[in-house]
Write a protein that holds these residues in place. Structure first.
Motif, PDB file in Angstrom:
ATOM      1  N   GLN A 148      -1.248   8.597   4.427  1.00 23.64           N
ATOM      2  CA  GLN A 148      -1.665   9.818   5.101  1.00 23.64           C
ATOM      3  C   GLN A 148      -0.490  10.756   5.326  1.00 23.64           C
ATOM      4  OE1 GLN A 148      -4.696  10.908   5.577  1.00 23.64           O
ATOM      5  NE2 GLN A 148      -3.871  12.801   6.456  1.00 23.64           N
ATOM      6  N   SER A 149       0.666  10.200   5.674  1.00 24.71           N
ATOM      7  CA  SER A 149       1.856  11.036   5.859  1.00 24.71           C
ATOM      8  C   SER A 149       2.239  11.734   4.555  1.00 24.71           C
ATOM      9  CB  SER A 149       3.031  10.185   6.356  1.00 24.71           C
ATOM     10  OG  SER A 149       2.756   9.640   7.623  1.00 24.71           O
ATOM     11  N   ILE A 150       2.155  10.998   3.460  1.00 24.49           N
ATOM     12  CA  ILE A 150       2.495  11.578   2.151  1.00 24.49           C
ATOM     13  C   ILE A 150       1.487  12.657   1.782  1.00 24.49           C
ATOM     14  CG2 ILE A 150       2.760  11.060  -0.304  1.00 24.49           C
ATOM     15  CD1 ILE A 150       3.724   8.248   0.542  1.00 24.49           C
ATOM     16  N   VAL A 151       0.215  12.398   2.043  1.00 26.78           N
ATOM     17  CA  VAL A 151      -0.826  13.399   1.778  1.00 26.78           C
ATOM     18  C   VAL A 151      -0.522  14.692   2.529  1.00 26.78           C
ATOM     19  CG1 VAL A 151      -3.247  13.993   2.226  1.00 26.78           C
ATOM     20  CG2 VAL A 151      -2.665  11.774   1.220  1.00 26.78           C
ATOM     21  N   ASP A 178       8.456  -4.912   5.740  1.00 30.10           N
ATOM     22  CA  ASP A 178       7.271  -5.098   6.568  1.00 30.10           C
ATOM     23  C   ASP A 178       6.087  -5.439   5.665  1.00 30.10           C
ATOM     24  OD1 ASP A 178       5.006  -4.888   8.168  1.00 30.10           O
ATOM     25  OD2 ASP A 178       5.749  -3.157   9.282  1.00 30.10           O
ATOM     26  N   PRO A 179       5.526  -6.634   5.787  1.00 29.62           N
ATOM     27  CA  PRO A 179       4.428  -7.032   4.893  1.00 29.62           C
ATOM     28  C   PRO A 179       3.186  -6.159   5.023  1.00 29.62           C
ATOM     29  CG  PRO A 179       4.704  -8.631   6.681  1.00 29.62           C
ATOM     30  CD  PRO A 179       5.878  -7.703   6.753  1.00 29.62           C
ATOM     31  N   LYS A 180       3.099  -5.396   6.110  1.00 26.99           N
ATOM     32  CA  LYS A 180       1.951  -4.504   6.293  1.00 26.99           C
ATOM     33  C   LYS A 180       2.159  -3.147   5.633  1.00 26.99           C
ATOM     34  CE  LYS A 180       2.337  -5.234  10.664  1.00 26.99           C
ATOM     35  NZ  LYS A 180       2.269  -5.346  12.131  1.00 26.99           N
ATOM     36  N   LYS A 181       3.364  -2.906   5.120  1.00 26.95           N
ATOM     37  CA  LYS A 181       3.661  -1.630   4.466  1.00 26.95           C
ATOM     38  C   LYS A 181       3.853  -1.856   2.974  1.00 26.95           C
ATOM     39  CE  LYS A 181       3.796   1.148   8.050  1.00 26.95           C
ATOM     40  NZ  LYS A 181       4.890   2.067   8.360  1.00 26.95           N
ATOM     41  N   LYS A 182       3.597  -0.810   2.205  1.00 22.53           N
ATOM     42  CA  LYS A 182       3.852  -0.872   0.773  1.00 22.53           C
ATOM     43  C   LYS A 182       4.341   0.489   0.298  1.00 22.53           C
ATOM     44  CE  LYS A 182      -0.904   0.175  -0.697  1.00 22.53           C
ATOM     45  NZ  LYS A 182      -2.025  -0.259  -1.568  1.00 22.53           N
ATOM     46  N   PHE A 183       5.049   0.466  -0.818  1.00 22.67           N
ATOM     47  CA  PHE A 183       5.553   1.715  -1.365  1.00 22.67           C
ATOM     48  C   PHE A 183       4.441   2.459  -2.088  1.00 22.67           C
ATOM     49  CE2 PHE A 183       7.170   4.106  -5.019  1.00 22.67           C
ATOM     50  CZ  PHE A 183       7.912   5.061  -4.347  1.00 22.67           C
ATOM     51  N   ILE A 184       4.309   3.739  -1.771  1.00 20.36           N
ATOM     52  CA  ILE A 184       3.374   4.630  -2.466  1.00 20.36           C
ATOM     53  C   ILE A 184       4.179   5.843  -2.910  1.00 20.36           C
ATOM     54  CG2 ILE A 184       1.227   5.937  -2.330  1.00 20.36           C
ATOM     55  CD1 ILE A 184       0.503   4.231   0.142  1.00 20.36           C
ATOM     56  N   SER A 185       4.172   6.126  -4.196  1.00 17.34           N
ATOM     57  CA  SER A 185       4.983   7.240  -4.697  1.00 17.34           C
ATOM     58  C   SER A 185       4.297   8.576  -4.415  1.00 17.34           C
ATOM     59  CB  SER A 185       5.225   7.093  -6.200  1.00 17.34           C
ATOM     60  OG  SER A 185       4.058   7.388  -6.937  1.00 17.34           O
ATOM     61  N   PHE A 186       5.106   9.602  -4.229  1.00 12.96           N
ATOM     62  CA  PHE A 186       4.566  10.955  -4.073  1.00 12.96           C
ATOM     63  C   PHE A 186       3.812  11.368  -5.338  1.00 12.96           C
ATOM     64  CE2 PHE A 186       7.025  11.025  -0.329  1.00 12.96           C
ATOM     65  CZ  PHE A 186       6.632  12.111   0.429  1.00 12.96           C
ATOM     66  N   LYS A 196       7.830   7.313  17.195  1.00 15.49           N
ATOM     67  CA  LYS A 196       6.725   6.935  16.308  1.00 15.49           C
ATOM     68  C   LYS A 196       7.279   6.359  15.012  1.00 15.49           C
ATOM     69  CE  LYS A 196       3.490  10.401  18.130  1.00 15.49           C
ATOM     70  NZ  LYS A 196       2.612  11.558  17.786  1.00 15.49           N
ATOM     71  N   ASN A 197       8.370   5.612  15.162  1.00 12.87           N
ATOM     72  CA  ASN A 197       9.062   4.993  14.029  1.00 12.87           C
ATOM     73  C   ASN A 197       9.420   6.016  12.962  1.00 12.87           C
ATOM     74  OD1 ASN A 197      10.368   2.873  12.834  1.00 12.87           O
ATOM     75  ND2 ASN A 197       8.557   2.035  11.854  1.00 12.87           N
ATOM     76  N   TRP A 198      10.036   7.094  13.419  1.00  8.53           N
ATOM     77  CA  TRP A 198      10.581   8.127  12.532  1.00  8.53           C
ATOM     78  C   TRP A 198       9.513   8.731  11.627  1.00  8.53           C
ATOM     79  CZ3 TRP A 198      15.024   9.549  14.381  1.00  8.53           C
ATOM     80  CH2 TRP A 198      15.899   8.616  14.953  1.00  8.53           C
ATOM     81  N   SER A 199       8.366   9.031  12.201  1.00  8.03           N
ATOM     82  CA  SER A 199       7.282   9.627  11.415  1.00  8.03           C
ATOM     83  C   SER A 199       7.560  11.102  11.152  1.00  8.03           C
ATOM     84  CB  SER A 199       5.944   9.483  12.148  1.00  8.03           C
ATOM     85  OG  SER A 199       5.963  10.238  13.356  1.00  8.03           O
ATOM     86  N   ALA A 200       6.999  11.604  10.063  1.00 10.31           N
ATOM     87  CA  ALA A 200       7.064  13.035   9.739  1.00 10.31           C
ATOM     88  C   ALA A 200       5.773  13.685  10.233  1.00 10.31           C
ATOM     89  CB  ALA A 200       7.224  13.235   8.242  1.00 10.31           C
ATOM     90  N   GLU A 201       5.912  14.685  11.087  1.00  8.01           N
ATOM     91  CA  GLU A 201       4.744  15.295  11.721  1.00  8.01           C
ATOM     92  C   GLU A 201       4.444  16.660  11.118  1.00  8.01           C
ATOM     93  OE1 GLU A 201       3.063  13.769  14.688  1.00  8.01           O
ATOM     94  OE2 GLU A 201       4.091  12.092  13.738  1.00  8.01           O
ATOM     95  N   GLN A 202       3.180  16.896  10.821  1.00 10.80           N
ATOM     96  CA  GLN A 202       2.750  18.163  10.238  1.00 10.80           C
ATOM     97  C   GLN A 202       3.144  19.352  11.125  1.00 10.80           C
ATOM     98  OE1 GLN A 202       1.137  18.309   7.325  1.00 10.80           O
ATOM     99  NE2 GLN A 202       0.521  20.458   7.213  1.00 10.80           N
TER     100      GLN A 202
END
Length: 487
Positions: free
Chosen positions: A242-245, A270-278, A200-206
């Motif tokens: 959502q992952s950060i949340v 990736d133009p579809k991604k953007k940086f969101i700070s914690f 899942k492209n190295w996703s962090a899972e709850q």
């Protein structure tokens, strides 16, 4: 006085038995066994020994300027003039204006100590940068900004402060940047791995966070810190909101401190991604959670690794006594180097027409940054494409950062062969790759990886791009020939 016999061996006062065992235990794979052998091979080449290649290619570390990345002209011009005021008269009016601004606040005293947390004028600039980046009214206090010698020194400082004993644990993403496992070992604390999901492209899972937290508690380990690396090193993923949340809510619920390693925030391809700070997400959630965030001049577009600059932000209200201890500890260490402080200020304060800079200066700055970024973006695509076209290799898209972390599918026959020789399979693979092609990569085991899988990390930084293409073709041919021997 009679000379001692040459046959008498010098008695060393300190041997390995006298070294702190926690430091002996610490490992740092980025400069470990494979890079050490690479240095030896290069010395042998220089001395005339023949190899199938003329020189080694260091793909083991994200060090942009060693590959030929040029520094930003405006930044270096200001810095040079701060170090040598005699050249200021030869600089443009825009450079002179910025130097005067710093001189009014600092003076031409770069060789003197600053305040231990760093120059106030630079900390003000960092606070303004964070507020603008996160598009928030919540501007940090400069008392919550500490300038550091790169992100690593800030992370090390906070680990040493927050980890009390062997029962304290740090939740680290696997794969992880080896700084974390090394400093945890030096502190005598425990690693608590949470595995990123490669498919899942190295996703962090709850679910994984909950399972590893519960397992640690059952084993008598007290989880104290949750490390979040975004964009990922070595994995190159960019977390969505959502992952950060989910990670923030998890930390708030468990009362775990977050370390937000955000040094690659400018490196998102990736133009579809953007940086969101914690920090931004935590403020929007209005949750009671402690976050320390880290940034650096070493990566991004600045790429000034050797100047050692960066900052740490205390991103939430913390106990006043803890705040005092952080500043006290930084005072004991004295200030970070002042050249790195100035470059941090330049990183977060680009020239703009709003400050009176001319259009040509602003345009040159923006064009240099754009050229560097688009080249990095292309190189990320080249590496991803060639790795995925190689038989027996799979690589998730490089959304950000400066690395690929491909999986290599090694046969049971190869695994048995490697272990018979006393090596981890990925270590032997990387050593043979080095000896036969001169390409230096880091075994995935140095970053830790899911059991039964094998990877390596390589940087995307090779310049010019034609050279990168040539090196990827060399890798592709070598890998397919090498693996075929063990089918």
């Amino acid at each position: 006085m009679k000379q001692l016999s040459k046959s008498i061996r010098y008695a060393y006062w300190n041997t390995i038995k006298d070294i702190n065992p926690l430091f002996v235990e610490a490992q740092y794979a980025v400069r470990g066994q494979v890079p050490s052998m690479a240095a030896t091979i290069q010395e042998e080449i220089n001395a005339g020994k023949k190899y199938p290649f003329d020189s080694i290619t260091e793909l083991n570390i994200g060090n942009p300027q060693t590959f030929g990345q040029k520094p930003i002209t405006f930044n270096r011009s200001v810095l040079a003039s701060m170090l040598d005021p005699n050249i200021l008269k030869y600089q443009s009016g825009d450079v002179q204006r910025r130097v005067k601004f710093y001189n009014d606040k600092i003076g031409f005293q770069v060789g003197a100590y600053s305040q231990s947390p760093g120059y106030p004028v630079i900390r003000e600039a960092v606070a303004n940068f964070i507020q603008k980046r996160d598009a928030t009214k919540n501007r940090p206090s400069i008392n919550d900004i500490i300038l550091t010698d790169g992100a690593s020194s800030g992370i090390t400082l906070m680990f040493n402060l927050l980890l009390k004993d062997k029962n304290d644990g740090v939740m680290i993403p696997i794969p992880q940047y080896p700084l974390y496992s090394a400093v945890i070992a030096q502190c005598g604390a425990q690693q608590i791995p949470y595995y990123l999901v490669e498919d899942k492209n190295w996703s962090a899972e709850q679910k994984q966070l909950e399972e590893q937290y519960s397992k640690a508690k059952r084993n008598g380990i007290n989880p104290r810190i949750l490390v979040c690396i975004n964009p990922g090193n070595p994995t190159g993923q960019v977390f969505d909101k959502q992952s950060i949340v989910e990670m923030i809510k998890f930390a708030a619920d468990k009362k775990i401190t977050i370390f937000a390693d955000e040094v690659y925030q400018e490196n998102i391809y990736d133009p579809k991604k953007k940086f969101i700070s914690f920090r931004k997400v935590a403020n929007e959630l209005n949750l009671d959670v402690e976050i320390y965030s880290f940034h650096s001049i070493s990566k991004g577009i600045t790429g000034e690794c050797g100047l050692r600059g960066g900052y740490m932000e205390i991103t939430s209200k913390i106990d006043s006594e803890v705040h005092f201890q952080i500043h006290k500890s930084k005072t004991i260490m004295l200030c970070s180097n002042t050249v790195g402080q100035l470059m941090t200020g330049l990183m977060v304060t680009p020239p703009t027409t709003d400050e009176g800079c001319s259009e040509p200066t602003v345009s040159q700055y923006n064009e240099e940054c754009k050229a560097l970024f688009t080249s990095l973006q292309r190189r990320a695509g080249i590496v991803t494409q060639y790795l995925n076209q190689t038989k027996g290799v799979s690589c998730q898209p490089i959304e950000g950062a400066m690395y690929a972390f491909p999986r290599i599918f090694l046969s049971d026959k190869y695994v048995q062969h490697a272990r018979k020789l006393g090596y981890e399979p990925d270590v032997l693979y990387c050593l043979d790759l080095l000896k036969e092609t001169g390409l230096v990569v880091v075994p995935g085991s140095g970053f830790l990886q899911y059991p039964g899988t094998y990877h390596f990390r390589m940087t995307i930084l090779i310049l010019p791009e034609e050279k990168l293409l040539a090196k990827m073709k060399i890798f592709q041919q070598w890998h397919e020939s090498y693996i075929a021997k063990f089918q």
